[in-house]
Motif scaffolding. Structure first.
Motif, short mmCIF file in Angstrom:
data_model
loop_
_atom_site.label_atom_id
_atom_site.label_comp_id
_atom_site.label_asym_id
_atom_site.label_seq_id
_atom_site.Cartn_x
_atom_site.Cartn_y
_atom_site.Cartn_z
N LEU A 11 -0.91 -19.73 27.65
CA LEU A 11 -0.41 -20.58 26.58
C LEU A 11 0.37 -21.77 27.16
O LEU A 11 1.05 -21.64 28.19
N THR B 192 3.01 -22.99 25.93
CA THR B 192 4.42 -22.63 25.87
C THR B 192 4.83 -21.77 27.07
O THR B 192 5.98 -21.82 27.51
N ASP B 193 3.89 -20.97 27.60
CA ASP B 193 4.20 -20.19 28.79
C ASP B 193 4.32 -21.09 30.02
O ASP B 193 5.13 -20.83 30.92
N THR C 51 11.19 -21.84 28.88
CA THR C 51 12.36 -22.09 28.03
C THR C 51 13.52 -22.72 28.80
O THR C 51 14.64 -22.78 28.30
N THR D 219 -0.88 -23.76 21.02
CA THR D 219 -0.34 -22.94 19.95
C THR D 219 1.18 -22.91 20.04
O THR D 219 1.74 -22.61 21.10
N PRO D 220 1.90 -23.24 18.95
CA PRO D 220 3.36 -23.24 19.01
C PRO D 220 3.92 -21.82 19.10
O PRO D 220 3.27 -20.85 18.72
N SER D 221 5.15 -21.76 19.59
CA SER D 221 5.85 -20.50 19.70
C SER D 221 6.97 -20.44 18.67
O SER D 221 7.46 -21.48 18.20
N SER D 222 7.39 -19.25 18.32
CA SER D 222 8.55 -19.10 17.43
C SER D 222 9.84 -19.47 18.15
O SER D 222 10.87 -19.68 17.52
N ASP D 223 9.78 -19.56 19.47
CA ASP D 223 10.93 -19.95 20.28
C ASP D 223 10.91 -21.46 20.46
O ASP D 223 10.08 -21.99 21.21
N ALA E 272 10.55 -23.55 23.85
CA ALA E 272 9.31 -23.70 24.62
C ALA E 272 8.40 -24.72 23.95
O ALA E 272 7.88 -24.48 22.86
N ASN F 236 5.14 -26.81 23.07
CA ASN F 236 3.70 -26.54 23.08
C ASN F 236 2.90 -27.80 23.40
O ASN F 236 1.71 -27.87 23.15
#
Length: 616
Positions: A19, A21-22, A26, A57-61, A64, A66
């Motif tokens: 991902l 975001t990965d 953070t 894909t967005p993250s709930s965090d 991070a 995207n």
């Protein structure tokens, strides 16, 4: 928010994917830096000659991002993708610094994937930009948790830690650097942008959008103020707009210009978090360029009230192009104060470095130009410096000077005029302070004044016999300071220790007068090259004198004489002794330069100020 093909979910369930975001992680730097990642998937949102941006894909965090930049200058890669393509990327994650300056932060990217490792999965997809002010709201006070100290980002000592060394987890709700880092690479929209500065030499300019801001002045700029936590506000809610990705040209803007919505990608480069617009915005409204003149008027017959002006006239030589404009400012906008404190007066041949130090021609030309506007003829007081010893433009020999209206006020007689190297002293004459030199300079051989302007001291007397001591300042420049959004925390405030020492020497002189007469009338004014919010610099002086904006209760957001980066800021100050603080005072900043529509039309980068003090 992604609008993509439904079959992508099935594809990702069978093929190992990383991902976006990965990759971003953070913290400020990627946890995958230096490592190879596979099948990083996202939709292309923007494309440049150096690569393209993708949105995954967005993250709930929210820490991070995207969004991600894919660096490539290879035509086979760039020709393979288009905006709207869903792509899968395999390559090596890199933390890229956009310049050789180690104070720049790094930006996360995938570096130079091969054409075979860039796979187009689908076309014609769309990405809805993050709407700033609605989907995400910038913080309004602090830039970084690393700005430790009583003055936050202005704390001394500075450069005590580095963002890339600490690499802390982001706290985007509280800190501006963290907020913009959490959006790195993402497609965002600035609704209803408001320009808070002039463009820089590259056509880049700072804006805020339709979101909460602090320090908003009546013109539309963001002034440096003290926040509710008693820490200077860093104005982190502003962002710089870079060169449009489509090759269009940004408009010429100024303080208070409104623009059409700006959509672009967030990118760290050259010391700041930028938004690189997909296309140039349009100017919607431009405020008036006519700044109101002062309403503080000089009365040549009033033996108690003295009006004064303060103006850094920006490398002002005898044939300066700004000569008629500056003369008009003093005559028409400042209404010819009784005394004018001037800074950056050059010698008689300007920047020619030939040993000339006298400035009598420069000042005579200014005096004549003022008289031609309104009939007021000033006299002047100056001490010529040692050649090339006071800093500034090479050969210009900038120095401070006074203009004064001799029908109202004159130098107290009885002391000789000092030279560039003589030190002024104060003695008691029957309990009255007496200067050894008039005018004179404060401790000019002190190391604090090396390659810097020495204060110009004078004692004056009105026709009614009231006396006034003045100190005309032009403190050490901030040149060499780091970016407010750079690696060094708190940011490097160049020469802050030297300015602090200079202020302490001025305080020592003021105290030497007050030790003899605690009720002496003393006015210290000029270009301090520092914000009052950097409290440690002025601590010695504010212990014995009072800053006039505070005495006059000027709205804190209207206390500015200079505009730089995202900030409207006050570099030019006036301080009065206790005796003067207890009487009627007034001060105004006249925005004849920083309300101009074009930065190139300014007579100086500083705005002048006009004040009034009561001597008796």
């Amino acid at each position: 928010m992604l609008k993509s093909a439904v079959w992508l979910c099935a594809l990702l369930s069978t093929v190992h994917a990383t991902l976006v975001t990965d990759v971003q992680g953070t913290a400020f730097q990627s946890p995958s830096a230096g490592k190879s990642v596979s099948n990083v998937t996202g939709i292309v949102t923007a494309k440049t000659s150096e690569g393209f941006y993708i949105s995954g894909t967005p993250s709930s965090d929210v820490r991070a991002s995207n969004g991600l930049f894919i660096f490539s200058e290879t035509s086979t890669v760039l020709n393979k993708v288009a905006v709207g393509d869903m792509v899968s990327i395999t390559g090596t994650v890199s933390e890229f610094r956009s310049s050789s300056d180690p104070d720049d932060l790094t930006a996360t990217e995938i570096d130079s994937p091969t054409a075979a490792n860039v796979v187009v999965l689908s076309t014609g997809n769309t990405v809805t930009p993050v709407k700033l002010g609605t989907d995400r709201i910038p913080p309004t006070q602090a830039l970084s948790a690393l700005d430790v100290g009583p003055d936050g980002w202005l704390s001394v000592p500075n450069n005590q830690s580095r963002v890339d060394t600490v690499n802390a987890a982001l706290v985007p709700a509280d800190y501006g650097l963290d907020f913009w880092a959490s959006l790195e690479g993402q497609l965002v929209t600035v609704p209803s942008p408001l320009s808070v500065a002039f463009p820089n030499e590259f056509g880049e300019f700072w804006v805020v959008g339709d979101w909460p801001v602090t320090g908003l002045n009546s013109r539309g700029g963001l002034s440096i103020t003290i926040g509710p936590d008693n820490i200077p506000d860093a104005n982190p809610e502003a962002v710089i707009i870079g060169a449009p990705i489509d090759g269009t040209t940004n408009p010429v803007v100024s303080l208070g210009v409104t623009l059409s919505d700006i959509t672009g990608v967030v990118q760290y480069q050259f010391g700041f978090y930028y938004i690189l617009p997909l296309t140039a915005p349009k100017v919607l409204t431009t405020p008036t360029t006519t700044a109101p003149p002062t309403n503080i008027t000089a009365d040549i017959t009033d033996i108690c009230i003295v009006t004064f002006g303060d103006y850094n006239v920006d490398n002002f030589g005898p044939t300066a192009t700004q000569l008629p404009v500056v003369a008009s400012h003093i005559a028409t906008d400042m209404l010819s104060p009784d005394i004018v404190f001037l800074q950056e007066i050059q010698d008689n041949d300007g920047a020619t470095d030939d040993g000339v130090v006298s400035s009598n021609v420069t000042l005579s030309n200014l005096v004549s130009a003022i008289a031609a506007v309104n009939g007021v003829t000033y006299d002047f007081v100056v001490i010529d410096p040692v050649n090339d010893a006071d800093g500034g433009e090479p050969g210009g020999n900038i120095r401070q000077a006074y203009l004064y209206r001799s029908q109202k006020i004159n130098l107290v007689p009885g002391s000789p005029a000092g030279t560039a190297t003589e030190t002024i002293a104060v003695s008691s004459s029957s309990g009255v302070p007496k200067l050894s030199l008039n005018p004179g300079r404060i401790d000019p051989s002190n190391a604090a004044w090396e390659d810097s302007r020495k204060p110009l001291v004078a004692e004056w007397q009105t026709n009614g016999g009231a006396t006034l001591f003045t100190v005309n300042l032009h403190l050490e420049s901030k040149d060499g300071s780091s970016s407010t959004e750079g690696n060094s925390r708190p940011p490097v405030n160049s020469s802050v220790a030297k300015r602090t020492s200079q202020v302490e020497l001025v305080t020592d002189f003021v105290q030497s007068v007050l030790d003899i007469d605690s009720k002496a009338n003393i006015l210290v004014a000029g270009d301090c090259n520092e914000y009052l919010e950097t409290r440690s610099v002025f601590a010695s002086l504010t212990a014995v004198m009072f800053e006039m904006d505070e005495l006059a209760d000027v709205d804190p957001v209207e206390r500015y004489t200079y505009v730089f980066d995202q900030n409207s800021e006050q570099l030019d100050h006036a301080f009065v002794s206790t005796a003067l603080s207890n009487r009627q005072n007034a001060i105004q900043h006249i925005h004849v330069n920083n309300w101009m529509a074009n930065i190139n039309n300014r007579a100086s980068d500083h705005d002048p100020s006009v004040g009034k003090i009561r001597l008796c």
